[in-house]
Design an enzyme around this catalytic site. Sequence first.
Site: not given
Length: 315
Positions: A94, A293
């Site tokens: 991320d 994610h």
Amino acid sequence: MVDVNGVRLHIAEQGDGPLVVLLHGFPESWHSWHRQFGPLADAGFRVVAPDQRGYGRSDRPEAVEAYTILHLVGDVVGLIRALGEQQAFVVGHDWGAPVAWHTALLRPDLVRGVAGLSVPPPFRGTEPPLPAMEKMFGGRFYWNYFNRPGVADAEFAEDTRTTLRKFFYWASGDAPDAGAGKQPLVDPERGWLATMPDPEVLPEWFGEADLDALTESFSKGFTGALNWYRNLDRNWELTAPWHGAVVSPPALYVYGDRDVVPAFPGTPELIELLPALMPNLWREPLQLAGCGHWTQQERPDEVNAALIDFLRGCS
């Protein structure tokens, strides 16, 4: 606790051997890597994961402009030196991925290899990111929402545990609409959390103990973490000298096929072109089926195997 680049960073550490720095994203902490420590250490590496500036037990400067990409890369450079090393492997997920990629871009002399999870290598656009997303989504893209002073800070801090539980489920491969081409858009009146489902049962890979650790790390609020987003346009300005430059150290990119980030506008096309754009890409981008994610948490075994193969190949 380690003093680097004008701030104190809290780190977790395990193992001996070549240094591997693991950089977390939003809204996370060093704990996001807890399933990587043992396997990487057993494979012969010294593993260090900091709470990056603005997070967890690390310092959180008040000034928004203290969270630029140059500050964040400076923290990694300072950390490598403070740990007594000349070089390191840098791995990010991320927001940690852009920090890792830019460390390799700006200081290739220090980086033995770089791996990014979820967020692909940086290729600077032709216009600042916030106005671009403002035009594309009418101000509803989450980057724009995060740039409204104090708004997201207050929404997320109202009930930290619920905020994190919703975030992790919403962006995971377990969410019913994961991978359906959804974009992270926010209702400017209701906020972001209002539209996120609140799971009755946490995913198997993210238990109550994980949620406890994460909740504790945000006990001082979300402002430091959100300040990273408040430098998106400033970062675009600061990185102008590297426009068109490519990451030169050996590189690995891993992402989930149900992750919202690789579906951002223009990103699928970039991922497809990466083997041609990146001369030292270790292998074609590794796509993990059914993964959302939270790459290294949702698919620890596959991520660990890919990282160990990459790290050993570069050693």
